[in-house]
Design a protein around this motif. Structure first.
Motif, mmCIF file in Angstrom:
data_model
loop_
_atom_site.group_PDB
_atom_site.id
_atom_site.type_symbol
_atom_site.label_atom_id
_atom_site.label_comp_id
_atom_site.label_asym_id
_atom_site.label_seq_id
_atom_site.Cartn_x
_atom_site.Cartn_y
_atom_site.Cartn_z
ATOM 1 N N GLU A 44 0.857 -1.188 0.000
ATOM 2 C CA GLU A 44 0.000 0.000 0.000
ATOM 3 C C GLU A 44 0.891 1.236 0.000
ATOM 4 O O GLU A 44 2.047 1.187 0.404
ATOM 5 C CB GLU A 44 -0.961 0.005 1.179
ATOM 6 N N PHE A 45 0.321 2.352 -0.470
ATOM 7 C CA PHE A 45 1.095 3.571 -0.659
ATOM 8 C C PHE A 45 0.600 4.708 0.225
ATOM 9 O O PHE A 45 -0.601 4.904 0.389
ATOM 10 C CB PHE A 45 1.044 4.009 -2.133
ATOM 11 N N LEU A 53 0.442 8.317 -8.544
ATOM 12 C CA LEU A 53 -0.096 6.996 -8.879
ATOM 13 C C LEU A 53 -0.897 6.977 -10.172
ATOM 14 O O LEU A 53 -0.879 5.992 -10.896
ATOM 15 C CB LEU A 53 -0.950 6.459 -7.734
ATOM 16 N N PHE A 62 4.756 1.936 -10.332
ATOM 17 C CA PHE A 62 4.336 1.500 -9.004
ATOM 18 C C PHE A 62 3.788 0.089 -9.100
ATOM 19 O O PHE A 62 2.989 -0.205 -9.989
ATOM 20 C CB PHE A 62 3.238 2.416 -8.453
ATOM 21 N N GLU A 64 1.832 -2.459 -6.663
ATOM 22 C CA GLU A 64 1.136 -2.571 -5.385
ATOM 23 C C GLU A 64 1.084 -4.040 -4.961
ATOM 24 O O GLU A 64 0.116 -4.754 -5.218
ATOM 25 C CB GLU A 64 -0.278 -1.990 -5.498
ATOM 26 N N ARG A 65 2.193 -4.479 -4.357
ATOM 27 C CA ARG A 65 2.327 -5.860 -3.897
ATOM 28 C C ARG A 65 3.541 -5.962 -2.987
ATOM 29 O O ARG A 65 4.283 -4.999 -2.809
ATOM 30 C CB ARG A 65 2.461 -6.812 -5.078
#
Length: 163
Positions: A44-45, A53, A62, A64-65
């Motif tokens: 998560e960012f 993003l 980016f 997301e993992r």
């Protein structure tokens, strides 16, 4: 520990940031100025990444993992900027094993390099480092450098570049 000061040309170099908190965001913003090819991996960012993003760019991607060892393939430089010290340590060991320069945000001992506080005025780059012993001191010196070295230094260097 004694560090050797160096300024790296990161243009078109692959740089990996693992983690997406406040520290990772600071690293990311500074790296954007270098022309590096940046990959940021995190489950998560931080909200600060939100503006980036949704942009399509060739400068960064980016993912997301969670981090995977294969994420290190082809990387020149790695920042382990997670809030998990064990994961940061694992990344350090893996990167060192692949001869990739690595910075661990919570351990200068595991890092190949540290990132000093910096002030830029065009091509003028002024840095301060406390060897990771007292980051607040580096930040304080940075603020003093900002006051002491103004825009006139940038202008001077731009004029000299043309000559």
């Amino acid at each position: 520990m004694k560090f050797y000061p160096i300024n790296l040309n990161l243009k078109d170099k692959n740089v990996l940031i693992v983690g997406a908190g406040k520290v990772a965001l600071r690293k990311f913003k500074r790296l954007l100025q270098t022309g590096a090819q940046i990959k940021i991996i995190a489950p998560e960012f931080n909200q600060g990444f939100k503006v980036y993003l949704n942009q399509e760019t060739r400068e960064y991607i980016f993912l997301e993992r969670k981090f995977r060892e294969k994420d290190l393939i082809g990387q020149f430089l790695v920042f382990a900027a997670t809030d998990n010290s064990e994961l940061n340590k694992r990344i350090a060991l893996l990167a060192r094993g692949k001869n990739i320069l690595v910075n661990i945000i919570d351990s200068a001992k595991l890092s190949n390099f540290t990132v000093p506080a910096a002030v830029t005025r065009g091509e003028l780059l002024l840095t301060a480092s406390s060897g990771s012993n007292l980051p607040a001191l580096s930040k304080n010196i940075k603020e003093k450098l900002k006051q002491e070295f103004g825009l006139e230094y940038q202008i001077l260097l731009e004029l000299m570049k043309d000559k």
